[in-house]
Every structure is written in C-alpha cells, then in structure tokens.
Write a protein that holds these residues in place. Structure first.
Motif, mmCIF file in Angstrom:
data_model
loop_
_atom_site.group_PDB
_atom_site.id
_atom_site.type_symbol
_atom_site.label_atom_id
_atom_site.label_comp_id
_atom_site.label_asym_id
_atom_site.label_seq_id
_atom_site.Cartn_x
_atom_site.Cartn_y
_atom_site.Cartn_z
ATOM 1 N N PRO A 19 0.825 -1.212 0.000
ATOM 2 C CA PRO A 19 0.000 0.000 0.000
ATOM 3 C C PRO A 19 0.853 1.253 0.000
ATOM 4 C CG PRO A 19 0.028 -0.988 2.186
ATOM 5 C CD PRO A 19 0.773 -1.933 1.279
ATOM 6 N N SER A 20 0.320 2.303 -0.600
ATOM 7 C CA SER A 20 1.019 3.582 -0.677
ATOM 8 C C SER A 20 0.091 4.687 -0.187
ATOM 9 C CB SER A 20 1.434 3.879 -2.130
ATOM 10 O OG SER A 20 1.706 5.251 -2.319
ATOM 11 N N PRO A 21 0.442 5.365 0.909
ATOM 12 C CA PRO A 21 -0.419 6.465 1.373
ATOM 13 C C PRO A 21 -0.536 7.594 0.361
ATOM 14 C CG PRO A 21 1.641 6.370 2.628
ATOM 15 C CD PRO A 21 1.573 5.125 1.817
ATOM 16 N N LEU A 22 0.532 7.904 -0.368
ATOM 17 C CA LEU A 22 0.468 8.975 -1.353
ATOM 18 C C LEU A 22 -0.450 8.596 -2.517
ATOM 19 C CD1 LEU A 22 1.379 11.732 -2.358
ATOM 20 C CD2 LEU A 22 3.405 10.630 -3.356
ATOM 21 N N ALA A 23 -0.336 7.346 -2.988
ATOM 22 C CA ALA A 23 -1.208 6.903 -4.076
ATOM 23 C C ALA A 23 -2.663 6.882 -3.634
ATOM 24 C CB ALA A 23 -0.781 5.511 -4.547
ATOM 25 N N GLU A 24 -2.899 6.501 -2.389
ATOM 26 C CA GLU A 24 -4.282 6.462 -1.897
ATOM 27 C C GLU A 24 -4.833 7.869 -1.701
ATOM 28 O OE1 GLU A 24 -7.515 3.774 -0.800
ATOM 29 O OE2 GLU A 24 -5.816 3.889 -2.156
ATOM 30 N N LEU A 25 -3.980 8.810 -1.301
ATOM 31 C CA LEU A 25 -4.412 10.204 -1.233
ATOM 32 C C LEU A 25 -4.789 10.697 -2.625
ATOM 33 C CD1 LEU A 25 -4.819 12.969 0.072
ATOM 34 C CD2 LEU A 25 -2.348 13.354 -0.137
ATOM 35 N N GLY A 26 -3.979 10.363 -3.631
ATOM 36 C CA GLY A 26 -4.304 10.742 -4.999
ATOM 37 C C GLY A 26 -5.628 10.160 -5.459
#
Length: 371
Positions: A19-26
């Motif tokens: 999982p990627s917090p930045l990708a999920e924010l995007g």
C-alpha cells in the motif's frame, strides 16, 4: 489495446505488492473531483467535501489537474516498496529534480499517448516545450493556465505549495481515511505476495484483476494490462530500481492506473473492492440511441478520453490522429444520445462524457472505459 510492462529476465522477487499512502491520497482526491466515476463512494465524497474549509477546497481545485483526468506520476511511488507514512513519501517526491517534477506535473493524457511537454524536452529550458505546455493548460481553463505559469516560473515555491496542500488534506480528512483503510490494503498486499510465492505470477496477476495477464512468447515476458489505450514500458530501465510495484486501493474502482512513463518505475494501482451500481430507467428509443452511439470503435475511444476530463474538438483530433470534422461528427452522435455535456471556457468549447448516464448502461462498459 493494452499497456505492456516488459519483465523479460526480471527475478520474481522484484515484483512487489504494498500500500502507498500517497497513491491512496491521490485516489481519494480523484474521487472528490469526479464523484460520478465512483457511485459507490458518492456518500463519502459528499460528506467529506461538505466538511472541508473553503480555502482548502479552493486550493484543491487549483491543483486538481494532478489527479482529475489522469494521475500525475508524482502521486505514485517510485521505489520498490512504498514508505509507511505520507510524510516519507512526500520526502521522496521532494528529492526529484525540478525538470522531472515539472514535466510529470504538467503531463496531460488523452488518447493514452503520454503527451509530455515537447516530446521529452523540459519546458523549463525549451521554449517550444514551454509553449506546448501552456497551450494545453490554457485549454483546461484559466486556473490550470495560471498554475502552469507559476510552476514554470518558480518551481520551488509551487512544489512547496503542493506539499503543503497534501499535508493539509492529510490533516483535514486523509489521516482518518488512511488509518481506516490501511489494514485492508496491507492484508490484500500480503495475500497477493503469498499467492505470488506459492502459485506464481500468472495467478497473482489474475487475483489483481482479470484484465491483468502474463504473456510469454518469443519476444519475451510481459505483464499485459487491458485498457482502451496503448502503452509500453520496461521493468528494467537505466537509473531506475528494477521491478514492478502493485499498489492496492480502496478508492480505486473502476480505475486501474498504470504508471508507464520512461524513467519511472512501473506501478499498477488496482482496486480491492467493487461497489454495486444502481441501474436507472430510460426509454427504449434512448437506450437504442446510446447503444448505437457505442457501436463504433472511434466513439468508444473518445468515451475513454472524455470520461476522464473535458476536451476540445481540436485536442481530440490531434490526439487521435483524425480530422476535426470527423471528431465533430462522432461527438454529435454521442451528444444526441444524451451522453455528453458541453461547456464554453472563453474561446474553448469543451466536451465531457456524462459518466452517470454511462453507468446506467452497465458496469462492464463503465469499467472498461475508466480502467
């Protein structure tokens, strides 16, 4: 049509899930910008947007081209395993040089060809690339043009502004979201990793999506992602950590995002759940018009582009390599079927697909054009 990731000779351990917090924010920001793409998240989007301060909403609107029609590369991880926190990922983005950052931020994608500024030349140093970037930004509206002008004039200040925006989004709503969805995403990543270890890549890809497959022939070994666009990249590139990263997303459906730009690590962001779409009524005559409108391959490809963002006729003609009158005829057919919306912004007339109408035609078609 598809996006291919060449993995010939790549060791299996170089394919990772995380999982990627930045990708999920995007992904979450995209939902807020285009709630029509995500009928299952309409309630969350409405409630979240209503709770945001006007200043933050305004700043999100100024920068939304980074995530609305296509996901900027700066919003996806560029190393094998994404960091655990948003702050760490933002630190990695800060490490990009200005030319790489600006080129990625000003990327506009329509037909699936990466329309990077001036065919690879940096708009920070090349006048033709700068003019091309500003022309595309102008077609998106005055806000994006103003943003692009500031980014090209003073990239350091705008980069700091974007980081602060992401940090404020984290404080306002995303920290709570990430705390809630991270266990689900981490569990999915572990499940896919174990499946890869036990049964191999083909089975792991099938678990990601039926539209992601492994192809092996005399040309080599490739991960094939079925999309209404063409693209190709390699898992081994000079100066890039070799491998492919798969990122699960709770906000992704129906999108399947593939990062395939030269010089960037290939990344596939895939949805971990699929909401149920609700069907709506319509006359038989209208349904017939809509189905006939979709009975042409060019109109299907136009739908793919117009589902992501509004575009002018000339932009579509240039992107798809056909004449403006031909584009106009196809747009007229879609418009008469009630599938398009049209807005004027100064001298530009922009067309966009009405995703809520398309959703009522069926989730399979909606997913195929938004994948």
């Amino acid at each position: 049509m598809s996006v291919d990731i060449d993995i010939t000779g790549l060791p299996q351990e170089r394919i990772v899930f995380g999982p990627s917090p930045l990708a999920e924010l995007g992904a979450a920001l995209h939902v807020l910008s285009e709630p029509g793409h995500h009928p299952g998240l309409h309630g969350w989007a409405t409630k979240t947007a209503a709770g945001l301060k006007p200043d933050l909403l305004c700043r999100m609107s100024e920068a939304e081209f980074l995530w609305r029609s296509t996901r900027s590369d700066i919003l996806l991880p560029n190393r094998p395993m994404p960091p655990a926190t948003l702050a760490e990922e933002l630190d990695e983005v800060d490490g990009l040089d200005d030319e790489t950052y600006v080129e990625a931020a000003l990327e506009i994608n329509t037909s699936g060809c990466t329309l990077r500024c001036g065919g690879g030349r940096s708009p920070l140093v090349d006048d033709a690339a700068r003019d091309a970037a500003l022309e595309r930004a102008s077609a998106r509206g005055p806000r994006q043009l103003d943003f692009a002008q500031h980014l090209l004039k003073d990239p350091a200040t705008v980069r700091a502004w974007i980081r602060r925006l992401f940090e404020d989004c984290d404080d306002a709503f995303f920290a709570e979201v990430w705390q809630r969805v991270r266990p689900q995403l981490a569990a999915d990543a572990r499940e896919k990793t174990e499946l890869l270890r036990r049964k191999g890549l083909a089975d792991a890809l099938k678990a990601v999506s039926p539209t992601v497959t492994l192809e092996e022939d005399a040309r080599g070994r490739r991960i094939n992602v079925d999309k209404l666009t063409h693209g190709r990249t390699e898992a081994t590139q000079p100066g890039v950590d070799p491998g492919v990263t798969f990122v699960p997303s709770a906000f992704g459906w129906p999108h399947l995002v593939v990062q395939h730009a030269p010089g960037w690590r290939p990344v596939v962001e895939y949805p971990v759940s699929t909401p149920q779409l609700r069907s709506g009524p319509g006359t038989s005559e209208l349904m017939e018009k809509r189905l006939m409108a979709l009975a042409h391959p060019v109109r299907i490809r136009l739908c793919w582009a117009l589902a992501r963002a509004p575009y002018t006729t000339s932009e579509l003609a240039k992107s798809f390599g056909i004449t403006a009158p031909e584009v106009s005829r196809h747009l007229k057919t879609l418009r008469e079927a009630g599938m398009l919306t049209t807005q004027r912004h100064g001298k530009y007339v922009q067309h966009q697909l009405d995703v809520t109408v398309v959703a009522r035609l069926g989730s399979d078609f909606l997913e195929s054009i938004l994948r």
